[in-house]
Design an enzyme around this catalytic site. Sequence first.
Site, mmCIF file in Angstrom:
data_model
loop_
_atom_site.group_PDB
_atom_site.id
_atom_site.type_symbol
_atom_site.label_atom_id
_atom_site.label_comp_id
_atom_site.label_asym_id
_atom_site.label_seq_id
_atom_site.Cartn_x
_atom_site.Cartn_y
_atom_site.Cartn_z
ATOM 1 N N CYS A 72 10.485 48.656 14.714
ATOM 2 C CA CYS A 72 10.604 47.452 15.546
ATOM 3 C C CYS A 72 10.516 46.159 14.723
ATOM 4 C CB CYS A 72 9.559 47.476 16.650
ATOM 5 S SG CYS A 72 9.699 48.946 17.666
ATOM 6 N N HIS A 126 9.081 40.508 18.822
ATOM 7 C CA HIS A 126 9.372 41.844 19.335
ATOM 8 C C HIS A 126 8.696 41.985 20.700
ATOM 9 C CE1 HIS A 126 9.838 45.990 19.885
ATOM 10 N NE2 HIS A 126 8.612 46.321 19.575
ATOM 11 N N ASN A 155 11.229 47.119 25.892
ATOM 12 C CA ASN A 155 11.124 47.155 24.427
ATOM 13 C C ASN A 155 12.412 47.730 23.832
ATOM 14 O OD1 ASN A 155 10.626 47.975 21.781
ATOM 15 N ND2 ASN A 155 8.527 48.625 22.174
HETATM 16 N N1 COA Z 1 1.356 54.563 35.172
HETATM 17 C C1 COA Z 1 0.126 54.720 35.705
HETATM 18 N N2 COA Z 1 -0.958 54.988 34.965
HETATM 19 C C2 COA Z 1 -0.789 55.110 33.639
HETATM 20 C C3 COA Z 1 0.482 54.974 33.025
HETATM 21 C C4 COA Z 1 1.573 54.691 33.864
HETATM 22 N N3 COA Z 1 2.820 54.516 33.375
HETATM 23 N N4 COA Z 1 0.326 55.140 31.716
HETATM 24 C C5 COA Z 1 -0.970 55.383 31.481
HETATM 25 N N5 COA Z 1 -1.645 55.381 32.650
HETATM 26 C C6 COA Z 1 -3.072 55.580 32.894
HETATM 27 C C7 COA Z 1 -3.748 56.357 31.775
HETATM 28 O O1 COA Z 1 -3.539 57.736 31.939
HETATM 29 C C8 COA Z 1 -5.178 55.947 31.973
HETATM 30 O O2 COA Z 1 -5.721 56.689 33.015
HETATM 31 P P1 COA Z 1 -7.205 57.276 32.923
HETATM 32 O O3 COA Z 1 -8.094 56.078 32.790
HETATM 33 O O4 COA Z 1 -7.357 58.023 34.195
HETATM 34 O O5 COA Z 1 -7.207 58.131 31.693
HETATM 35 C C9 COA Z 1 -5.079 54.504 32.445
HETATM 36 O O6 COA Z 1 -3.742 54.334 32.923
HETATM 37 C C10 COA Z 1 -5.352 53.489 31.369
HETATM 38 O O7 COA Z 1 -4.631 53.871 30.224
HETATM 39 P P2 COA Z 1 -4.686 53.058 28.896
HETATM 40 O O8 COA Z 1 -4.004 53.855 27.834
HETATM 41 O O9 COA Z 1 -6.061 52.543 28.675
HETATM 42 O O10 COA Z 1 -3.764 51.802 29.290
HETATM 43 P P3 COA Z 1 -3.495 50.547 28.455
HETATM 44 O O11 COA Z 1 -4.004 49.355 29.136
HETATM 45 O O12 COA Z 1 -3.854 50.737 27.003
HETATM 46 O O13 COA Z 1 -1.908 50.457 28.528
HETATM 47 C C11 COA Z 1 0.024 50.874 27.171
HETATM 48 C C12 COA Z 1 -1.110 51.505 27.982
HETATM 49 C C13 COA Z 1 0.843 52.003 26.549
HETATM 50 C C14 COA Z 1 0.892 50.044 28.091
HETATM 51 C C15 COA Z 1 -0.587 49.967 26.065
HETATM 52 O O14 COA Z 1 -1.578 50.682 25.362
HETATM 53 C C16 COA Z 1 0.448 49.483 25.079
HETATM 54 O O15 COA Z 1 1.334 48.717 25.419
HETATM 55 N N6 COA Z 1 0.325 49.891 23.806
HETATM 56 C C17 COA Z 1 1.286 49.478 22.793
HETATM 57 C C18 COA Z 1 2.477 50.383 22.845
HETATM 58 C C19 COA Z 1 3.643 49.803 22.115
HETATM 59 O O16 COA Z 1 3.841 48.636 22.082
HETATM 60 N N7 COA Z 1 4.456 50.689 21.516
HETATM 61 C C20 COA Z 1 5.621 50.302 20.807
HETATM 62 C C21 COA Z 1 5.282 49.487 19.637
HETATM 63 S S1 COA Z 1 6.671 48.928 18.821
#
Ligand code: COA
Length: 332
Positions: free
Chosen positions: A111, A256, A286
Amino acid sequence: MSVIIAGTGSYLPEHVITNADFESFLDTSDEWIVGRTGMKERRYSDVEPTWKLGEHASRKALEAAGIDPMDLDMIICTTVTNDYAFPSCACMVQGALGAKNAFALDCVAACAGSVYGFDMARRYLQFDDVKTVLLVACESLSQVANFEDRNSCILFSDGAGAAVLRKGDGYYGASIHSDPDGAQHLYYKHPRRGTPFYPADAVFEGEPFIADPLGALVMNGKEVYKFATAAMPEAVEEACVRAGVAPDKLDMVLPHQANQRILETAAKRLGLPMEKICLTIERYGNNSSASVMICLDECVREGKIKTGDAICLVGFGAGLTYGAVTLEYKDS
Ligand code: COA
Protein backbone atom coordinates in the site's frame (compact mmCIF):
# COMPACT_ATOMS: atom_id res chain seq x y z
CA MET A 1 15.20 18.74 -7.85
CA SER A 2 11.47 18.16 -7.64
CA VAL A 3 8.78 16.66 -9.84
CA ILE A 4 6.08 18.24 -12.00
CA ILE A 5 2.76 16.41 -11.96
CA ALA A 6 1.84 17.11 -15.59
CA GLY A 7 -1.44 15.16 -15.63
CA THR A 8 -3.41 12.74 -13.49
CA GLY A 9 -6.11 10.12 -14.05
CA SER A 10 -8.04 7.47 -12.17
CA TYR A 11 -10.43 4.66 -12.84
CA LEU A 12 -12.91 2.98 -10.53
CA PRO A 13 -14.77 -0.08 -11.79
CA GLU A 14 -18.54 0.34 -11.99
CA HIS A 15 -19.60 -2.53 -9.71
CA VAL A 16 -20.44 -0.98 -6.33
CA ILE A 17 -20.27 -3.26 -3.26
CA THR A 18 -22.14 -1.84 -0.28
CA ASN A 19 -21.96 -2.81 3.39
CA ALA A 20 -25.40 -4.39 2.97
CA ASP A 21 -23.87 -6.73 0.36
CA PHE A 22 -21.59 -8.12 3.11
CA GLU A 23 -24.50 -8.44 5.53
CA SER A 24 -26.01 -10.98 3.13
CA PHE A 25 -23.29 -13.59 3.79
CA LEU A 26 -21.29 -12.42 6.85
CA ASP A 27 -22.14 -11.71 10.50
CA THR A 28 -21.60 -7.97 10.14
CA SER A 29 -23.53 -4.72 9.87
CA ASP A 30 -23.42 -1.37 8.10
CA GLU A 31 -23.22 0.30 11.52
CA TRP A 32 -20.14 -1.73 12.55
CA ILE A 33 -18.30 -1.21 9.26
CA VAL A 34 -18.99 2.55 9.08
CA GLY A 35 -18.17 3.05 12.77
CA ARG A 36 -14.90 1.08 12.72
CA THR A 37 -13.59 1.98 9.26
CA GLY A 38 -15.53 4.89 7.67
CA MET A 39 -16.29 2.70 4.64
CA LYS A 40 -19.70 2.58 2.98
CA GLU A 41 -18.90 1.34 -0.50
CA ARG A 42 -16.08 -0.15 -2.51
CA ARG A 43 -15.65 -1.14 -6.17
CA TYR A 44 -14.97 -4.56 -7.68
CA SER A 45 -13.54 -5.04 -11.15
CA ASP A 46 -15.17 -8.49 -11.63
CA VAL A 47 -13.82 -9.69 -14.98
CA GLU A 48 -11.58 -6.71 -15.84
CA PRO A 49 -7.92 -7.54 -15.13
CA THR A 50 -5.65 -5.33 -13.04
CA TRP A 51 -3.62 -4.09 -16.03
CA LYS A 52 -6.83 -2.92 -17.71
CA LEU A 53 -7.70 -0.74 -14.70
CA GLY A 54 -4.19 0.68 -15.03
CA GLU A 55 -4.64 1.32 -18.74
CA HIS A 56 -7.90 3.26 -18.15
CA ALA A 57 -6.30 5.50 -15.49
CA SER A 58 -3.15 5.97 -17.58
CA ARG A 59 -5.07 7.11 -20.66
CA LYS A 60 -6.79 9.79 -18.58
CA ALA A 61 -3.46 10.95 -17.13
CA LEU A 62 -1.88 11.11 -20.61
CA GLU A 63 -4.84 13.07 -21.92
CA ALA A 64 -4.65 15.51 -19.01
CA ALA A 65 -0.92 15.98 -19.63
CA GLY A 66 -1.58 16.40 -23.35
CA ILE A 67 0.97 13.81 -24.39
CA ASP A 68 1.09 10.75 -26.60
CA PRO A 69 2.01 7.32 -25.15
CA MET A 70 5.03 7.37 -27.50
CA ASP A 71 6.38 10.34 -25.50
CA LEU A 72 6.85 8.20 -22.38
CA ASP A 73 10.40 7.20 -21.44
CA MET A 74 9.54 5.07 -18.42
CA ILE A 75 6.50 3.36 -16.90
CA ILE A 76 6.46 2.46 -13.21
CA CYS A 77 3.51 0.36 -12.18
CA THR A 78 2.72 -0.31 -8.54
CA THR A 79 0.58 -3.31 -7.70
CA VAL A 80 0.33 -6.29 -5.36
CA THR A 81 -2.32 -7.89 -7.53
CA ASN A 82 -0.60 -8.33 -10.89
CA ASP A 83 -2.54 -10.68 -13.15
CA TYR A 84 0.69 -12.41 -14.17
CA ALA A 85 3.81 -13.33 -12.23
CA PHE A 86 5.45 -12.27 -15.48
CA PRO A 87 5.34 -10.16 -17.55
CA SER A 88 5.15 -7.23 -15.17
CA CYS A 89 1.95 -5.23 -14.92
CA ALA A 90 3.95 -2.24 -16.20
CA CYS A 91 4.73 -4.16 -19.42
CA MET A 92 1.06 -5.09 -19.79
CA VAL A 93 0.04 -1.42 -19.43
CA GLN A 94 2.82 -0.41 -21.83
CA GLY A 95 1.54 -2.88 -24.41
CA ALA A 96 -2.06 -1.71 -24.02
CA LEU A 97 -1.02 1.94 -24.44
CA GLY A 98 1.41 1.27 -27.28
CA ALA A 99 4.10 3.17 -25.37
CA LYS A 100 6.89 1.63 -27.40
CA ASN A 101 9.61 4.13 -26.49
CA ALA A 102 9.35 3.47 -22.75
CA PHE A 103 10.92 0.84 -20.54
CA ALA A 104 8.57 -0.55 -17.95
CA LEU A 105 8.91 -2.12 -14.52
CA ASP A 106 6.83 -2.90 -11.45
CA CYS A 107 7.45 -1.48 -8.00
CA VAL A 108 6.06 -3.76 -5.30
CA ALA A 109 5.77 -2.09 -1.92
CA ALA A 110 2.15 -2.94 -1.10
CA CYS A 111 0.00 0.00 0.00
CA ALA A 112 3.05 2.30 0.14
CA GLY A 113 3.84 1.36 -3.48
CA SER A 114 2.83 4.56 -5.23
CA VAL A 115 4.80 6.68 -2.74
CA TYR A 116 7.86 4.49 -3.37
CA GLY A 117 7.14 4.74 -7.12
CA PHE A 118 6.84 8.52 -6.98
CA ASP A 119 10.23 8.82 -5.30
CA MET A 120 11.75 6.31 -7.76
CA ALA A 121 10.47 8.42 -10.65
CA ARG A 122 12.15 11.51 -9.23
CA ARG A 123 15.45 9.66 -9.01
CA TYR A 124 15.28 8.48 -12.64
CA LEU A 125 14.27 11.98 -13.75
CA GLN A 126 17.55 13.37 -12.41
CA PHE A 127 19.29 11.94 -15.47
CA ASP A 128 18.51 13.39 -18.87
CA ASP A 129 17.76 10.07 -20.59
CA VAL A 130 14.44 9.88 -18.70
CA LYS A 131 12.28 12.97 -19.22
CA THR A 132 8.72 11.70 -18.88
CA VAL A 133 7.54 8.99 -16.48
CA LEU A 134 4.11 7.42 -16.20
CA LEU A 135 3.44 6.28 -12.63
CA VAL A 136 0.41 4.01 -12.53
CA ALA A 137 -1.02 2.21 -9.50
CA CYS A 138 -3.60 -0.48 -10.21
CA GLU A 139 -5.05 -3.02 -7.84
CA SER A 140 -7.69 -5.76 -7.67
CA LEU A 141 -7.75 -6.56 -3.97
CA SER A 142 -11.08 -8.36 -4.48
CA GLN A 143 -9.02 -11.17 -6.01
CA VAL A 144 -6.98 -11.84 -2.84
CA ALA A 145 -9.55 -10.99 -0.13
CA ASN A 146 -10.70 -13.66 2.31
CA PHE A 147 -14.51 -13.63 2.09
CA GLU A 148 -14.78 -15.84 5.18
CA ASP A 149 -12.96 -13.28 7.34
CA ARG A 150 -15.28 -10.40 8.32
CA ASN A 151 -12.35 -8.59 9.88
CA SER A 152 -10.54 -8.07 6.57
CA CYS A 153 -12.68 -8.63 3.46
CA ILE A 154 -14.86 -5.61 4.16
CA LEU A 155 -11.83 -3.33 3.81
CA PHE A 156 -10.56 -4.00 0.31
CA SER A 157 -11.45 -2.67 -3.10
CA ASP A 158 -10.29 -2.37 -6.74
CA GLY A 159 -9.21 0.69 -8.71
CA ALA A 160 -6.38 2.57 -10.36
CA GLY A 161 -4.73 5.99 -10.42
CA ALA A 162 -1.97 7.41 -12.58
CA ALA A 163 0.18 10.50 -13.09
CA VAL A 164 2.57 11.78 -15.73
CA LEU A 165 5.71 13.06 -13.99
CA ARG A 166 8.51 15.31 -15.25
CA LYS A 167 11.57 16.95 -13.76
CA GLY A 168 10.76 20.20 -11.98
CA ASP A 169 11.95 22.65 -9.38
CA GLY A 170 10.56 23.58 -5.96
CA TYR A 171 11.01 21.90 -2.63
CA TYR A 172 10.83 18.11 -2.27
CA GLY A 173 11.39 15.74 0.66
CA ALA A 174 10.91 11.99 0.90
CA SER A 175 10.80 9.51 3.76
CA ILE A 176 10.88 5.89 2.56
CA HIS A 177 11.08 2.93 4.98
CA SER A 178 10.45 -0.77 5.37
CA ASP A 179 10.41 -2.76 8.58
CA PRO A 180 10.32 -6.55 8.17
CA ASP A 181 9.68 -7.06 11.90
CA GLY A 182 5.93 -6.71 11.44
CA ALA A 183 5.64 -8.51 8.10
CA GLN A 184 3.75 -11.44 9.64
CA HIS A 185 0.76 -9.17 10.27
CA LEU A 186 -0.18 -8.74 6.61
CA TYR A 187 0.69 -11.07 3.75
CA TYR A 188 -0.47 -13.10 0.81
CA LYS A 189 1.45 -16.24 -0.08
CA HIS A 190 1.50 -17.74 -3.57
CA PRO A 191 0.80 -21.47 -3.64
CA ARG A 192 3.67 -23.78 -4.65
CA ARG A 193 2.89 -26.25 -7.41
CA GLY A 194 5.51 -28.83 -6.55
CA THR A 195 7.36 -30.79 -9.24
CA PRO A 196 7.32 -34.36 -10.51
CA PHE A 197 10.08 -34.89 -7.90
CA TYR A 198 8.71 -33.08 -4.86
CA PRO A 199 5.18 -32.60 -3.48
CA ALA A 200 3.42 -29.23 -3.56
CA ASP A 201 2.26 -29.48 0.06
CA ALA A 202 5.74 -29.96 1.57
CA VAL A 203 6.43 -27.11 3.98
CA PHE A 204 9.87 -25.51 4.27
CA GLU A 205 10.78 -25.46 7.96
CA GLY A 206 12.07 -21.91 7.83
CA GLU A 207 8.98 -20.53 6.10
CA PRO A 208 7.97 -17.55 8.22
CA PHE A 209 4.34 -17.22 7.14
CA ILE A 210 1.91 -20.03 6.50
CA ALA A 211 -0.34 -19.74 3.46
CA ASP A 212 -4.03 -19.26 4.09
CA PRO A 213 -5.90 -22.50 3.25
CA LEU A 214 -8.32 -20.52 1.06
CA GLY A 215 -5.45 -18.93 -0.85
CA ALA A 216 -6.36 -15.50 0.47
CA LEU A 217 -4.54 -12.66 2.22
CA VAL A 218 -3.87 -12.92 5.96
CA MET A 219 -4.22 -9.89 8.23
CA ASN A 220 -3.91 -9.15 11.94
CA GLY A 221 -6.03 -6.00 11.96
CA LYS A 222 -5.12 -4.81 15.44
CA GLU A 223 -1.36 -5.01 14.83
CA VAL A 224 -1.62 -3.35 11.42
CA TYR A 225 -3.73 -0.62 13.00
CA LYS A 226 -1.09 0.05 15.66
CA PHE A 227 1.69 0.16 13.05
CA ALA A 228 -0.26 2.47 10.72
CA THR A 229 -1.20 5.03 13.37
CA ALA A 230 2.50 5.44 14.25
CA ALA A 231 4.00 5.07 10.75
CA MET A 232 1.80 7.55 8.93
CA PRO A 233 2.57 10.66 11.01
CA GLU A 234 6.23 9.62 11.37
CA ALA A 235 6.66 9.45 7.58
CA VAL A 236 4.81 12.74 7.00
CA GLU A 237 6.91 14.51 9.63
CA GLU A 238 10.20 13.21 8.20
CA ALA A 239 9.26 14.09 4.59
CA CYS A 240 8.21 17.56 5.75
CA VAL A 241 11.50 18.14 7.60
CA ARG A 242 13.41 17.12 4.45
CA ALA A 243 11.25 19.41 2.29
CA GLY A 244 11.52 22.29 4.77
CA VAL A 245 7.77 22.49 5.36
CA ALA A 246 6.13 22.41 8.81
CA PRO A 247 3.55 19.57 8.81
CA ASP A 248 0.78 21.90 9.99
CA LYS A 249 1.48 24.11 6.94
CA LEU A 250 0.59 21.34 4.46
CA ASP A 251 -2.30 22.35 2.19
CA MET A 252 -3.37 18.79 1.44
CA VAL A 253 -2.39 15.28 2.51
CA LEU A 254 -3.10 12.46 0.04
CA PRO A 255 -3.02 9.37 2.23
CA HIS A 256 -3.49 5.66 1.76
CA GLN A 257 -7.11 4.92 2.66
CA ALA A 258 -6.87 2.07 5.17
CA ASN A 259 -9.18 3.21 7.94
CA GLN A 260 -10.71 6.62 8.64
CA ARG A 261 -9.77 6.32 12.32
CA ILE A 262 -6.10 5.87 11.37
CA LEU A 263 -6.31 9.07 9.30
CA GLU A 264 -8.03 10.99 12.11
CA THR A 265 -5.39 9.93 14.64
CA ALA A 266 -2.58 10.94 12.28
CA ALA A 267 -4.22 14.29 11.45
CA LYS A 268 -4.46 15.13 15.14
CA ARG A 269 -0.78 14.33 15.75
CA LEU A 270 0.22 16.43 12.72
CA GLY A 271 -1.92 19.38 13.83
CA LEU A 272 -4.01 19.27 10.67
CA PRO A 273 -7.80 19.65 10.37
CA MET A 274 -9.58 16.78 8.56
CA GLU A 275 -10.39 19.14 5.64
CA LYS A 276 -6.73 18.87 4.73
CA ILE A 277 -6.81 15.07 4.59
CA CYS A 278 -8.17 13.77 1.30
CA LEU A 279 -10.79 11.09 1.97
CA THR A 280 -12.13 8.65 -0.61
CA ILE A 281 -12.53 5.83 1.92
CA GLU A 282 -16.32 6.15 2.29
CA ARG A 283 -16.84 5.57 -1.46
CA TYR A 284 -13.90 3.35 -2.44
CA GLY A 285 -12.51 1.60 0.66
CA ASN A 286 -8.87 0.47 0.59
CA ASN A 287 -7.44 0.36 -2.96
CA SER A 288 -3.91 -0.49 -1.72
CA SER A 289 -1.27 1.46 -3.69
CA ALA A 290 -3.96 2.99 -5.94
CA SER A 291 -5.56 4.88 -3.01
CA VAL A 292 -2.95 7.65 -2.97
CA MET A 293 -3.06 8.11 -6.75
CA ILE A 294 -6.87 8.19 -6.81
CA CYS A 295 -6.75 10.88 -4.09
CA LEU A 296 -4.24 12.85 -6.14
CA ASP A 297 -6.39 12.71 -9.26
CA GLU A 298 -9.57 13.69 -7.41
CA CYS A 299 -7.87 16.65 -5.71
CA VAL A 300 -6.36 17.89 -8.98
CA ARG A 301 -9.62 17.55 -10.93
CA GLU A 302 -11.76 19.12 -8.19
CA GLY A 303 -9.34 22.04 -7.75
CA LYS A 304 -8.59 21.04 -4.16
CA ILE A 305 -4.89 21.45 -4.85
CA LYS A 306 -3.42 24.25 -6.91
CA THR A 307 -0.02 25.42 -8.12
CA GLY A 308 2.28 26.29 -5.22
CA ASP A 309 0.42 24.20 -2.63
CA ALA A 310 2.38 22.05 -0.20
CA ILE A 311 1.12 18.51 -0.67
CA CYS A 312 2.09 15.22 0.95
CA LEU A 313 1.55 11.73 -0.46
CA VAL A 314 1.72 9.08 2.27
CA GLY A 315 1.28 5.30 2.29
CA PHE A 316 1.83 2.31 4.59
CA GLY A 317 1.20 -1.39 4.28
CA ALA A 318 2.54 -4.93 3.99
CA GLY A 319 6.26 -5.39 4.35
CA LEU A 320 5.85 -3.49 6.54
CA THR A 321 6.44 -0.55 4.22
CA TYR A 322 5.75 3.10 4.82
CA GLY A 323 6.71 6.36 3.22
CA ALA A 324 5.77 9.93 2.39
CA VAL A 325 6.71 12.55 -0.15
CA THR A 326 6.22 16.27 0.53
CA LEU A 327 6.50 18.63 -2.44
CA GLU A 328 5.37 21.90 -3.93
CA TYR A 329 2.58 21.04 -6.38
CA LYS A 330 3.24 22.20 -9.92
CA ASP A 331 1.64 20.96 -13.13
CA SER A 332 3.98 22.67 -15.58
N1 COA B 1 -18.46 -6.87 11.54
C1 COA B 1 -18.84 -7.04 12.82
N2 COA B 1 -17.98 -7.33 13.80
C2 COA B 1 -16.69 -7.48 13.47
C3 COA B 1 -16.23 -7.34 12.13
C4 COA B 1 -17.20 -7.02 11.16
N3 COA B 1 -16.86 -6.84 9.86
N4 COA B 1 -14.92 -7.53 12.12
C5 COA B 1 -14.53 -7.80 13.38
N5 COA B 1 -15.60 -7.78 14.19
C6 COA B 1 -15.67 -8.00 15.63
C7 COA B 1 -14.50 -8.80 16.16
O1 COA B 1 -14.71 -10.18 15.95
C8 COA B 1 -14.51 -8.41 17.60
O2 COA B 1 -15.49 -9.14 18.26
P1 COA B 1 -15.22 -9.75 19.72
O3 COA B 1 -14.96 -8.57 20.60
O4 COA B 1 -16.48 -10.48 20.02
O5 COA B 1 -14.02 -10.63 19.56
C9 COA B 1 -14.96 -6.96 17.58
O6 COA B 1 -15.59 -6.76 16.32
C10 COA B 1 -13.83 -5.97 17.73
O7 COA B 1 -12.80 -6.36 16.87
P2 COA B 1 -11.46 -5.57 16.77
O8 COA B 1 -10.50 -6.38 15.95
O9 COA B 1 -11.05 -5.08 18.11
O10 COA B 1 -11.94 -4.30 15.92
P3 COA B 1 -11.12 -3.05 15.56
O11 COA B 1 -11.70 -1.86 16.16
O12 COA B 1 -9.63 -3.28 15.73
O13 COA B 1 -11.38 -2.94 14.00
C11 COA B 1 -10.29 -3.35 11.91
C12 COA B 1 -10.96 -3.99 13.12
C13 COA B 1 -9.79 -4.48 11.00
C14 COA B 1 -11.29 -2.49 11.17
C15 COA B 1 -9.09 -2.48 12.38
O14 COA B 1 -8.29 -3.22 13.27
C16 COA B 1 -8.23 -2.00 11.24
O15 COA B 1 -8.67 -1.21 10.41
N6 COA B 1 -6.96 -2.43 11.20
C17 COA B 1 -6.07 -2.02 10.12
C18 COA B 1 -6.29 -2.91 8.94
C19 COA B 1 -5.70 -2.33 7.70
O16 COA B 1 -5.67 -1.16 7.51
N7 COA B 1 -5.22 -3.21 6.81
C20 COA B 1 -4.66 -2.82 5.57
C21 COA B 1 -3.44 -2.03 5.77
S1 COA B 1 -2.79 -1.47 4.29
